[in-house]
Design a protein around this motif. Structure first.
Motif, PDB file in Angstrom:
ATOM      1  N   ALA A 105     106.070 -15.121  61.845  1.00 28.35           N
ATOM      2  CA  ALA A 105     106.839 -15.336  60.221  1.00 28.35           C
ATOM      3  C   ALA A 105     107.439 -13.954  60.588  1.00 28.35           C
ATOM      4  O   ALA A 105     108.802 -13.582  60.595  1.00 28.35           O
ATOM      5  N   ARG A 106     107.018 -12.697  61.045  1.00 26.77           N
ATOM      6  CA  ARG A 106     107.400 -11.656  61.104  1.00 26.77           C
ATOM      7  C   ARG A 106     108.420 -11.244  62.390  1.00 26.77           C
ATOM      8  O   ARG A 106     109.225 -10.964  62.306  1.00 26.77           O
ATOM      9  N   TRP A 107     107.962 -11.935  63.908  1.00 26.31           N
ATOM     10  CA  TRP A 107     108.789 -12.336  64.799  1.00 26.31           C
ATOM     11  C   TRP A 107     110.121 -12.885  64.313  1.00 26.31           C
ATOM     12  O   TRP A 107     111.642 -12.949  64.036  1.00 26.31           O
ATOM     13  N   ASP A 126     112.965 -10.205  62.549  1.00 21.88           N
ATOM     14  CA  ASP A 126     112.704 -10.089  63.600  1.00 21.88           C
ATOM     15  C   ASP A 126     114.223  -9.874  64.250  1.00 21.88           C
ATOM     16  O   ASP A 126     115.086  -8.979  64.324  1.00 21.88           O
ATOM     17  N   GLN A 127     114.229 -11.223  64.162  1.00 21.54           N
ATOM     18  CA  GLN A 127     115.169 -11.908  65.316  1.00 21.54           C
ATOM     19  C   GLN A 127     116.700 -12.460  64.493  1.00 21.54           C
ATOM     20  O   GLN A 127     117.690 -13.132  64.816  1.00 21.54           O
ATOM     21  N   GLY A 128     116.308 -12.121  62.420  1.00 18.04           N
ATOM     22  CA  GLY A 128     117.589 -12.337  61.613  1.00 18.04           C
ATOM     23  C   GLY A 128     117.961 -13.697  61.513  1.00 18.04           C
ATOM     24  O   GLY A 128     118.510 -13.730  60.049  1.00 18.04           O
ATOM     25  N   TYR A 129     116.389 -14.358  60.991  1.00 19.41           N
ATOM     26  CA  TYR A 129     115.795 -15.683  60.866  1.00 19.41           C
ATOM     27  C   TYR A 129     116.171 -14.909  59.093  1.00 19.41           C
ATOM     28  O   TYR A 129     115.493 -14.100  58.317  1.00 19.41           O
ATOM     29  N   ALA A 158     104.033  -9.532  54.832  1.00 17.13           N
ATOM     30  CA  ALA A 158     104.131  -9.456  55.781  1.00 17.13           C
ATOM     31  C   ALA A 158     105.466  -9.422  55.956  1.00 17.13           C
ATOM     32  O   ALA A 158     105.822  -8.601  56.765  1.00 17.13           O
ATOM     33  N   VAL A 159     106.731 -10.088  55.658  1.00 18.04           N
ATOM     34  CA  VAL A 159     108.158 -10.300  55.366  1.00 18.04           C
ATOM     35  C   VAL A 159     108.322 -10.002  54.668  1.00 18.04           C
ATOM     36  O   VAL A 159     108.000  -9.819  53.238  1.00 18.04           O
ATOM     37  N   SER A 160     110.188  -9.410  54.620  1.00 19.10           N
ATOM     38  CA  SER A 160     111.198  -9.116  53.588  1.00 19.10           C
ATOM     39  C   SER A 160     111.739 -10.631  52.857  1.00 19.10           C
ATOM     40  O   SER A 160     112.005 -10.340  51.699  1.00 19.10           O
ATOM     41  N   VAL A 161     112.032 -10.960  53.876  1.00 20.33           N
ATOM     42  CA  VAL A 161     113.128 -12.704  54.014  1.00 20.33           C
ATOM     43  C   VAL A 161     111.889 -13.562  52.629  1.00 20.33           C
ATOM     44  O   VAL A 161     110.340 -13.801  53.327  1.00 20.33           O
ATOM     45  N   PRO A 162     112.306 -14.819  51.762  1.00 18.60           N
ATOM     46  CA  PRO A 162     111.666 -15.095  50.883  1.00 18.60           C
ATOM     47  C   PRO A 162     110.893 -16.552  52.498  1.00 18.60           C
ATOM     48  O   PRO A 162     111.861 -16.658  53.129  1.00 18.60           O
ATOM     49  N   VAL A 163     109.702 -15.970  51.453  1.00 21.54           N
ATOM     50  CA  VAL A 163     108.787 -17.249  52.070  1.00 21.54           C
ATOM     51  C   VAL A 163     108.687 -18.238  51.072  1.00 21.54           C
ATOM     52  O   VAL A 163     108.397 -18.143  49.817  1.00 21.54           O
TER      53      VAL A 163
END
Length: 368
Positions: free
Chosen positions: A110-112, A115-118, A158-163
């Protein structure tokens, strides 16, 4: 041959107002705003970049999700996994669906991806296949509600994008855990949940349980619940929303059987009659799909495209013998020759049902 039956709206415990207007405004999902409420569900082996692009070109698609990606292999740089997440500027909005029985790898993937912009991460808790469940991923996660909540909480933090999460109603009829998990996931901060209306034990047999989906909708406060399962027509999608109260629908096999299903639903949402594509548009769709596939896969495109022919033939009016050739062609020149013949003979088809629906494993689900 498996024949489609429209979603059953006659049961006494399902109440529906067939004329009540549905909310067709853009849907808020975490930090994302999706233009429509009809999504392309992930289908193993089919919902790759070329198919997503050609479906988007027809209009009406709110969100697409990649094929299921194994998190550990994605982190290791495995070529097949990286191929599954290939995208393009016109492939948006997009979520990447990942699975793993190893929480560390799931969070790492998820973090990767962020970082790749997804822009969206979807955690799979619904796949019924033994090779996925055996490693602790897919629907197996629903058997350990504490573990499932821990994984989801870690991913959200772990991420700021929606899960988001995709899951089934439960492992079997004696273990329907989706409503309880949905309540917990909402508190943990997931952006949405997609519910396939079957248990893991059912696999792809039987019919989607609309009451089960509705139970999940009623278990949450404001969290968007996306209905999924047995939606083969635009009318099925509308019926699912009315019967379950879900604000959105994810469509898988229905998009293979009728690639225009999203544009039809968009017509309906805009108050227009649902339109059928002209023969020229149907033929151009075939050309566009193969072109997009060739851009990504080059010489492998013929082999990869062939499996779509059995889905497309009936809806696109392809004569039976030409559909058979599309299932076997080996070069661009042969593809173009077949297209010319389809153009000249469009509508001569004798068969009135699709040649093939999505193949599912034979035998007891325990053998999958």
């Amino acid at each position: 041959m498996l024949m489609h039956r429209p979603l059953d709206t006659s049961r006494a415990d399902l109440h529906v107002d067939a004329v009540a207007p549905l909310d067709e405004s853009p849907l808020r999902m975490g930090s994302r705003t999706l233009p429509t409420r009809y999504f392309l569900a992930p289908l193993a082996g089919y919902t790759h970049l070329a198919f997503r692009r050609v479906i988007r070109k027809l209009g009406g698609l709110g969100l697409a999700t990649t094929d299921l990606v194994q998190a550990t292999l994605l982190l290791s740089g495995h070529p097949k996994s990286r191929e599954l997440i290939e995208t393009s500027p016109d492939d948006n909005p997009l979520s990447v669906q990942i699975f793993s029985g190893i929480p560390r790898d799931l969070i790492g993937a998820a973090r990767w991806l962020e970082d790749q912009g997804y822009q969206g991460i979807d955690i799979n808790m619904g796949c019924p296949m033994a090779k996925v469940n055996g490693s602790g991923g897919g629907a197996r996660l629903m058997c350990d509600t504490g573990g499932a909540c821990g994984i989801v909480e870690s991913a959200v933090q772990a991420v700021s994008v929606p899960v988001t999460v995709k899951m089934r109603l439960g492992w079997d009829r004696e273990n329907i855990t989706a409503p309880a998990l949905a309540r917990e996931f909402e508190q943990l901060g997931v952006a949405a949940i997609t519910i396939h209306g079957r248990t893991r034990q059912q696999g792809f047999r039987g019919e989607a349980d609309l009451l089960g989906i509705r139970d999940v909708v009623e278990a949450v406060d404001k969290l968007p619940i996306i209905g999924n399962g047995d939606v083969r027509t635009a009318e099925d999608a509308l019926a699912m929303r009315r019967l379950t109260g879900c604000p959105a629908v994810a469509i898988g096999r229905g998009a293979l059987l009728d690639p225009w299903i999203f544009s039809r639903l968009h017509d309906h949402a805009q108050g227009r009659p649902m339109q059928d594509p002209s023969p020229d548009h149907q033929i151009q769709f075939l050309i566009d799909h193969f072109t997009f596939m060739s851009e990504q896969h080059a010489e492998r495109s013929c082999q990869l495209f062939r499996k779509f022919a059995a889905w497309y033939g009936q809806k696109l009016g392809i004569p039976d013998d030409l559909e058979d050739r599309l299932r076997r062609f080996e070069s661009l020149d042969e593809f173009l020759e077949i297209i010319d013949q389809i153009r000249a003979r469009h509508g001569e088809r004798q068969a009135t049902v699709p040649t093939a629906l999505l193949k599912v494993p034979n035998g007891p689900v325990e053998k999958w």
